[in-house]
Design a protein around this motif. Structure first.
Motif: not given
Length: 692
Positions: A142-143, A393-405
């Motif tokens: 992600l980073y 992690v969400r805050t530092e990279v500015g996005t949420g974690v995905g949708s759980g496939f």
């Protein structure tokens, strides 16, 4: 540190620079290089200055700096105080002159100061061994995606102004542990002045980031626009960030047996990841290419397959930024390893699948492991709870974690994941002056605006008799308190050379710290004085440089042996305390020339085609200490060696080109390449047999 006075000037749009200007004090230098020296700007923590060597300064360089100042890229990349972006580049802010008179001489420019304790060269992050050493498994995919997004965004902003980077490589792009990025050596970029329409071309390049159409070009003499070259290099850089450091043209198999270098494979278009060449395969330990989303793979195809012969088809930087932003928005997190992140369209974690299929292989993102370097310690000192960790992690990279496939038998892509809107920039803004801990809001916290309330008028109190003055008690100020760095020094020095180190004296108390630094050795003095002692007086900080003179180290039995060491001591005595700095010095070995081959034999060269240049290479290594410098000179005009001059502390690859068009019309060619250095001489025999 020594100080010099210069004058900062703002360029006129129509031409020239304004006379007068701000007087600036520089201290240092804090770094030196082939073009000039970098100085700190006194009283300006976020600014530094580049002062060119006199032999590098000319009218064109001065005008190029003026064009940079008049045409900065957007997106606040040059470090304005209101910047809210996570990138900063070392762009010229103002020009420096030696006086405020009309006939003053140009010296250099000021630029944002990049904190190198926070930013490291890009390869330290995309190379898994370096990354794990410094960050453990916490600098996740992600980073890496976010760093790639930030790089693409910066390149896009530079291109929008008509500029080009030219020499894009892993050494002039820096990355921070938060995925913020910085570009350095911006004065080597290709710069276009919007007012005069003049272009100042870049004269440098890095071979494994060059597109095929520019292989073999002499950039010193040829003025070539580097836009499409930038797009190719950007694709290479992004590929390395996403594919665990592997170059897109690293390959194995019979189809590349005669192409020993990355440059040779680029020239032939041997991109191994799409099955185009049945006898060419990706490197053995490369991640599965199927883990990359279809959207990103289509951009890689345009860059390295279609764009190999049609440069106009290569994706623009803005296209990469949009695709990477979408990838970040849909990313998934593994439920087995907190450090495994992967594309939102996959059915299972590819990192876990690779580890299961290859027992004993090193995990590129090991769970819960911190590196041993400073970066790892700065990133986290203890592993937070799972929920808190995810939010960080969400805050530092500015996005949420995905949708759980759900996981399937393989990790191939299911139907495309629905993109989620990105509510914040893909990387947290990072100050490049000081590394401050970032504040993380609770997941659902709403920002609140606090408005200042006007003060209510107070009613006058009734008149009273003056109160009897009470004696005022004051506490005496805290005394000065000495703090010194470093606490010890170990260095190598040449017998006829010298070495320096900086001593920083700080007053941790109050008042003025007064004292003396004194060496107990003749070979250990203070820069600019030649003396063994120096006085200081400082309210806060005093800095000086100590010089180790190798020619003054003691002679005697065994003193020139490889393992000989010399010890000395600097005593710091002051009204705030006393301390000592032990100094240990070892003799550095002289530079030593080593080559990896004594001859180059090229058999059955085919010169029937139009391409009459045959290429090979050899490596020159410094087997000693210091800097190995010298020349590489062929004795035949049909042999060309690049570079012609070498200077290295480690090793350098010398490219050899055989121009058969200039060679005698014979079936057997012989020549020599002579290498003369300060570490010895060597001779490389060159032989070429021509096909009948």
């Amino acid at each position: 540190m020594p100080e010099i006075t210069v004058y900062s000037r703002t360029p006129r749009t129509a031409g020239g620079f304004e006379c007068g200007g701000q007087r600036i004090t520089l201290s240092g230098p804090i770094k030196s290089g082939g073009e000039g020296m970098i100085y700190a700007v006194k009283y300006s923590d976020g600014i530094c200055a580049k002062v060119y060597h006199k032999n590098k300064i000319n009218a064109e360089l001065r005008d190029k700096v003026k064009a940079m100042i008049n045409n900065p890229p957007g997106e606040n990349l040059t470090g304005e105080p209101d910047s809210s972006h996570s990138s900063l580049i070392s762009w010229a802010i103002s020009a420096l002159y030696d006086s405020n008179l009309p006939d003053a001489h140009f010296l250099g420019f000021t630029m944002p100061l990049i904190d190198t304790s926070m930013f490291r060269e890009a390869h330290r992050y995309y190379d898994p061994d370096d990354r794990i050493k410094y960050m453990g498994g916490t600098f996740t995919w992600l980073y890496l995606l976010t760093a790639a997004f930030n790089i693409a965004s910066v390149v896009s902003a530079i291109h929008l102004k008509g500029h080009r980077i030219g020499d894009m490589s892993a050494s002039n792009i820096l990355v921070a542990r938060t995925a913020a990025v910085s570009f350095i050596d911006c004065d080597s970029f290709q710069i276009t002045d919007a007012a005069s329409k003049k272009t100042y071309y870049t004269k440098v390049a890095t071979g494994d980031f060059l597109p095929p159409e520019l292989m073999g070009v002499n950039f010193r003499t040829d003025n070539i626009d580097r836009y499409y070259s930038d797009l190719f290099a950007l694709g290479v850089m992004i590929f390395r960030f996403l594919m665990n450091g592997f170059h897109p043209y690293q390959a194995r198999g019979a189809g590349v047996d005669g192409l020993p270098t990355i440059e040779a494979k680029i020239k032939q278009g041997k991109f191994a990841y799409e099955g185009t060449f049945p006898d060419v395969r990706p490197p053995k330990n490369a991640p599965p290419y199927a883990m990359i989303s279809p959207e990103l793979r289509s951009l890689f195809h345009r860059c390295f397959v279609t764009g190999h012969s049609e440069k106009e088809k290569r994706p623009a930087a803005s296209e990469w930024a949009a695709a990477l932003k979408n990838e970040i928005a849909n990313i998934q997190k593994c439920d087995r390893n907190d450090n495994h992140y992967f594309s939102g369209g996959l059915r299972k974690c590819p990192w876990c699948a690779v580890m299961a299929a290859n027992p004993g292989r090193k995990d590129p993102f090991p769970a819960g492991k911190m590196g041993k370097g400073n970066d790892a310690q700065k990133t986290a000192t203890a592993k937070p709870p799972a929920g808190e960790r995810e939010e960080r992690v969400r805050t530092e990279v500015g996005t949420g974690v995905g949708s759980g496939f759900g996981f399937g038998a393989g990790f191939g892509f299911s139907k495309p994941a629905k993109a989620q809107p990105v509510k914040t920039p893909p990387a947290t803004p990072v100050s490049t002056q000081t590394a401050k801990p970032q504040t993380t809001k609770p997941p659902n916290a709403n920002p609140q605006t606090i408005k200042p309330q006007p003060a209510k008028p107070q009613q006058a109190a009734p008149a009273q008799q003056p109160a009897k003055a009470a004696p005022v008690k004051t506490n005496p100020p805290n005394p000065p308190m000495l703090s010194v760095t470093p606490d010890s020094v170990e260095m190598k020095v040449m017998r006829n050379g010298d070495a320096e180190f900086v001593i920083k004296v700080e007053n941790k108390g109050e008042g003025t710290l007064i004292g003396t630094l004194e060496s107990d050795c003749d070979w250990l003095t203070f820069r600019g004085t030649g003396r063994k002692d120096i006085d200081f007086s400082a309210a806060k900080v005093f800095e000086t440089a100590a010089v180790i003179d190798g020619s003054k180290l003691p002679d005697g039995a065994g003193s020139d042996a490889a393992d000989a060491t010399f010890t000395g001591r600097i005593t710091v005595a002051s009204n705030g305390g006393r301390t000592e700095i032990p100094v240990k010095v070892a003799l550095a070995k002289d530079p030593k020339l080593e080559t990896d081959r004594g001859k180059i034999i090229i058999k059955d060269a085919d010169i029937a085609s139009d391409a009459t240049v045959i290429r090979s290479e050899f490596t020159v290594t410094n087997g000693g200490d210091g800097i190995l410098t010298g020349t590489v000179t062929p004795n035949r005009d049909w042999i060309r060696a690049v570079p012609e001059r070498i200077s290295t502390a480690d090793s350098v690859t010398v490219a050899v080109e055989i121009d058969t068009a200039k060679a005698p019309n014979t079936l057997l060619l012989f020549g020599k390449i002579n290498i003369e250095t300060n570490g010895g001489s060597a001779e490389i025999t060159v032989g070429v047999t021509i096909q009948k």
